[in-house]
Structures are given as structure tokens and as C-alpha cells.
Design an enzyme around this catalytic site. Structure first.
Site, mmCIF file in Angstrom:
data_model
loop_
_atom_site.group_PDB
_atom_site.id
_atom_site.type_symbol
_atom_site.label_atom_id
_atom_site.label_comp_id
_atom_site.label_asym_id
_atom_site.label_seq_id
_atom_site.Cartn_x
_atom_site.Cartn_y
_atom_site.Cartn_z
ATOM 1 N N PHE A 130 0.862 -1.183 0.000
ATOM 2 C CA PHE A 130 0.000 0.000 0.000
ATOM 3 C C PHE A 130 0.892 1.223 0.000
ATOM 4 C CE2 PHE A 130 -2.463 3.409 2.002
ATOM 5 C CZ PHE A 130 -3.533 3.443 1.115
ATOM 6 N N ASP A 215 9.355 2.659 1.218
ATOM 7 C CA ASP A 215 8.192 3.382 1.728
ATOM 8 C C ASP A 215 8.114 3.081 3.222
ATOM 9 O OD1 ASP A 215 5.740 4.219 2.602
ATOM 10 O OD2 ASP A 215 4.618 3.439 0.887
ATOM 11 N N LYS A 244 3.193 10.034 8.443
ATOM 12 C CA LYS A 244 2.578 9.570 9.700
ATOM 13 C C LYS A 244 3.337 10.063 10.931
ATOM 14 C CE LYS A 244 0.229 5.582 7.638
ATOM 15 N NZ LYS A 244 -1.181 5.610 7.904
#
Ligand SMILES: Cc1ncc(COP(=O)(O)O)c(C=O)c1O
Length: 397
Positions: A130, A215, A244
Site C-alpha cells: 500500500f 516506503d 505519519k
């Protein structure tokens, strides 16, 4: 008109938080939840952390936004600190994870373009990955639920099985720019890359002039007990996306790169109106002060080990749990096939006041704030255990 004012793209549950206090969220009716979801790995300092709140208030009163047309003293300072802390030589600030990954993809393509090899544009990505919801980042995944109806997508991605070095090697050809992967897949089911897989990709990159793009939007920024997850594999990427935890609740992301990998990113090749604004930079620095403060990473490692062992001890006592996976405080409990992780997450939330997140492969993701203490772990285990007991009865009925 029956459409809701908020575009109905999320299946929102009945939890309606209006306040946060440390590791707890408080709902509209005053109900309290132990927040072991952290806004999906975001609130690493919990809710209402005094240093973060003060940094936001002070900077908001001083200067919130200017423009990247002007010099950015705070941005220069924060970027330098990230450079000093990581493998990177340079940083581009974004407002989200997907934008950080977009920047990483652009940086990789521009690298080969700058080398006179513009045909090397294709990026090899992995099943169950993702990377975000922009057109570029959904093109990098193989998941129909994210891609359906959005075609034509961005060409130039080949998706192969995760942790399969042979398949990744076989997918490389003369047009390949590099590999893009999460060292620990989050949404896909809390699956760490194996050492052999990640080292093998690094070696392939070195041998063939490819770029290793990590990532670390979910697994980075102290979540696994080291500043970046890749440190635990004893290697460095060429480009890395983070978000995040970097803002701990404030919208902030970054694309970090070595000088070599960033060689194509010259004046005019990329930009963002809000990226790196003074308010975001002040937040980033306050969060980094905490994360690099004495004992923070050791605390994450210690709490991660405690939580993991407590979760593992649940397995023999509850029929529904299969295994515990993950690293540091990015943990997942895989349920046996006869139980549904999404239903169990809802049960824990609605009947035990415990917030977790489901992930692919029937996994319950446990992503607490990194500042949890022993008492929060004990409370989580108690709720999980009680939840498992009555959930199994409900399912059996
Ligand atoms: C690994 C990973 N990459 C990228 C993203 C996208 O981040 P954002 O939702 O901030 O765009 C996420 C979000 O969950 C993620 O987990």
C-alpha cells in the site's frame, strides 16, 4: 439529495472522538477508548502531548505559512537534522504519505533521465503493498479494490510477490528504474521483509544501477524501535518516503534521498504550496526532539518486546489466534480463518473500548502510541483476552 456532506468513501464506525488524552480517545458521549490504533500509526506521542501542543501554538502565533518562493529557515534546520539522522543528503517536505511516495517515484525516474537513460522508468513493486491513494500510488499496487474504475492508470509498474527475490530478479529488464517497497508491509498484513529479500534487492540495485526506494510511511519514524525500519536490516535505501509519525498528528511527510539519487531533482522539477511550511517544520522539530531524546527508541524496543511476548502468551489460551507478527510497536495478530479480523476489531471497539485496526491476511494490527507504559500494555491484553473469549462465543452461537 441523499449523499452525505463528507464524501462517503469511508465505512465510518460509531466511534466519534472529540478529545484525546495521552493513549486514550474520548467520544462524543464521554466514552473512553484505549487507542492502540494511533490514527493508523500516526499519533506516536499520543494525544495532547505538551511539547507538540506548545510547538504548534507558538509557531501558529509566529508564522504559519509563507511560500517556497522564499527562504525557509525552519525547513533548512529540520532538513539538516533529518540528513544528520539518516542515510539521506537531501529532503523534500510533503503534506502526506502518498505525496512523499509520489516524490520518491518522480525522483527515481528523474535520476535515470539525468543519466541519459530516460527509458529506465519502470518500477518493480510488490503484492499486498500500500503506497497511498493518488493515481501514481494506486498504479504501484495490484489491489483491484483500489484500482477498479480509475483506469487508465500510470504505466510503468510491475508487481511481483513480496519476499520473493527470484521473482523480483526475474522482473528486472533494461527499462527498470528500481524497486519500491515497505520494509514492513502495513495495510497488507504487518509482514516484514525477510533479511535475504531486502539484502538481495540492495545487492541487485548495486550491481545493476537500480534504485532502492523504501516506503517507510507506516513502519518508519521509530515505530519499529529504530529511527528507520531499514536500519534493522543493516542497509540503506537510495530514496525513502516517510509521513505519519513525522508529524505525530499534524499533516507532514517527506521524501529523503542521497545526493546521487536526487541528481535529477533540480529547479522547477517538483513543488508543493504547503510542503515544508513553517508550522509543519516546527511540529517536525518538536517531534524529532522527542524521538531522538534520551531513551525514546530504547523505550519503543522495550515496550515492543513486552507487548509482543504478552500477545504471544495469549495464543495457547485462545483458539482464534494464529500468530504474532511485526517489529517493535508495529504488531499484528493473525486470526485463524474461521474468525474475521474486521469483525473482531469492531467487537473490541464496541464492547471493550479498545481501538485496533484490521489489515490484510486476516490480521488485527496493534499500533499504540510509542509512549505507552506497562499499564497500557496490561490493559490492552486484558481487553484483548476478554474480547477473544466473548467474541468466540458470539461467533460460535
Ligand atoms: C506504507 C504506506 N505508504 C503510504 C501511505 C499513504 O499515506 P497517506 O494516507 O498519508 O497519503 C500509507 C498510509 O496508510 C502507508 O501505510
Amino acid at each position: 439529495m441523499s449523499i452525505t456532506p463528507l464524501m462517503p468513501v469511508y465505512p465510518r464506525c460509531d466511534v466519534r472522538p472529540v478529545r484525546g488524552e495521552g493513549c486514550y480517545l474520548i467520544g462524543e458521549r464521554g466514552e473512553r477508548y484505549l487507542d492502540f490504533a494511533s490514527g493508523i500509526a500516526v499519533n506516536i506521542l499520543g494525544h495532547g502531548h505538551p511539547r507538540l501542543v506548545k510547538a504548534i501554538a507558538d509557531q501558529a502565533a509566529t508564522l504559519m505559512h509563507t511560500s517556497n518562493l522564499y527562504g525557509m529557515p525552519l525547513g533548512e534546520k529540520f532538513a539538516q537534522r533529518l540528513v544528520d539522522t539518516t542515510f539521506a543528503d537531501t529532503v523534500f517536505f510533503t503534506n502526506s504519505g502518498a505525496e512523499a511516495v509520489e516524490c520518491a517515484i518522480k525522483t527515481a525516474r528523474r535520476y535515470h533521465y539525468a543519466n541519459g537513460q530516460a527509458h529506465r522508468h519502470r518500477i518493480i513493486t510488490f503484492d499486498n503493498a500500500f503506497h497511498g491513494r493518488t493515481l501514481g500510488t494506486i498504479s504501484a499496487t495490484s489491489q483491484p479494490k483500489m484500482r477498479d474504475g480509475f483506469e487508465p492508470l500510470l504505466p510503468g509498474f510491475t508487481v511481483v510477490p513480496f519476499n520473493d527475490l527470484e521473482a523480483a530478479t526475474a522482473a528486472v529488464d533494461g527499462d527498470t528504474a528500481g524497486f519500491l517497497l515497505e520494509p514492513v508491509q502495513g495495510e497488507g498484513g504487518v509482514t516484514p521483509a525477510t533479511q535475504a529479500f531486502l539484502s538481495g534487492l540492495r545487492k541487485l540495485c548495486d550491481e545493476q544501477g537500480l534504485l532502492l526506494i523504501l516506503d517507510e510511511v507506516q513502519c518508519g519514524y521509530a515505530r519499529t524501535g529504530t529511527f528507520s525500519a531499514h536500519e534493522q536490516y543493516g542497509l540503506t535505501p537510495d530514496i525513502m518516503a516517510v509521513a505519519k509519525g513525522i508529524g505525530a498528528g499534524f499533516p507532514l511527510g517527506a521524501c529523503l534521498a542521497t545526493e546521487e539519487a536526487a541528481k535529477g531533482m533540480v529547479f522547477g522539477t517538483h513543488g508543493s504550496t504547503y510542503g515544508g511550511n513553517p508550522l509543519a517544520m516546527a511540529v517536525g522539530m518538536a517531534v524529532l526532539d522527542e524521538v531522538l531524546g534520551d531513551g525514546f527508541l530504547d523505550h519503543v524496543k522495550a515496550m515492543g518486546a513486552r507487548l509482543r511476548s504478552a500477545l504471544e502468551q495469549l495464543i495457547p489460551n485462545h483458539d482464534m489466534f494464529e500468530d504474532v507478527r511485526g517489529m517493535g510497536l508495529m504488531l499484528g495478530v493473525k486470526l485463524k480463518d474461521s474468525f474475521d479480523a474486521r469483525n473482531f476489531v469492531a467487537h473490541l471497539r464496541d464492547h471493550h473500548g479498545l481501538l485496533t485496526v484490521s489489515a490484510g491476511q486476516n490480521v488485527v494490527r496493534i499500533l499504540p502510541p510509542l509512549v505507552i507504559g506497562e499499564s497500557h500494555i496490561a490493559e490492552c491484553i486484558e481487553k484483548l483476552s476478554a474480547g477473544a473469549r466473548d467474541f468466540a462465543q458470539v461467533e460460535a452461537a
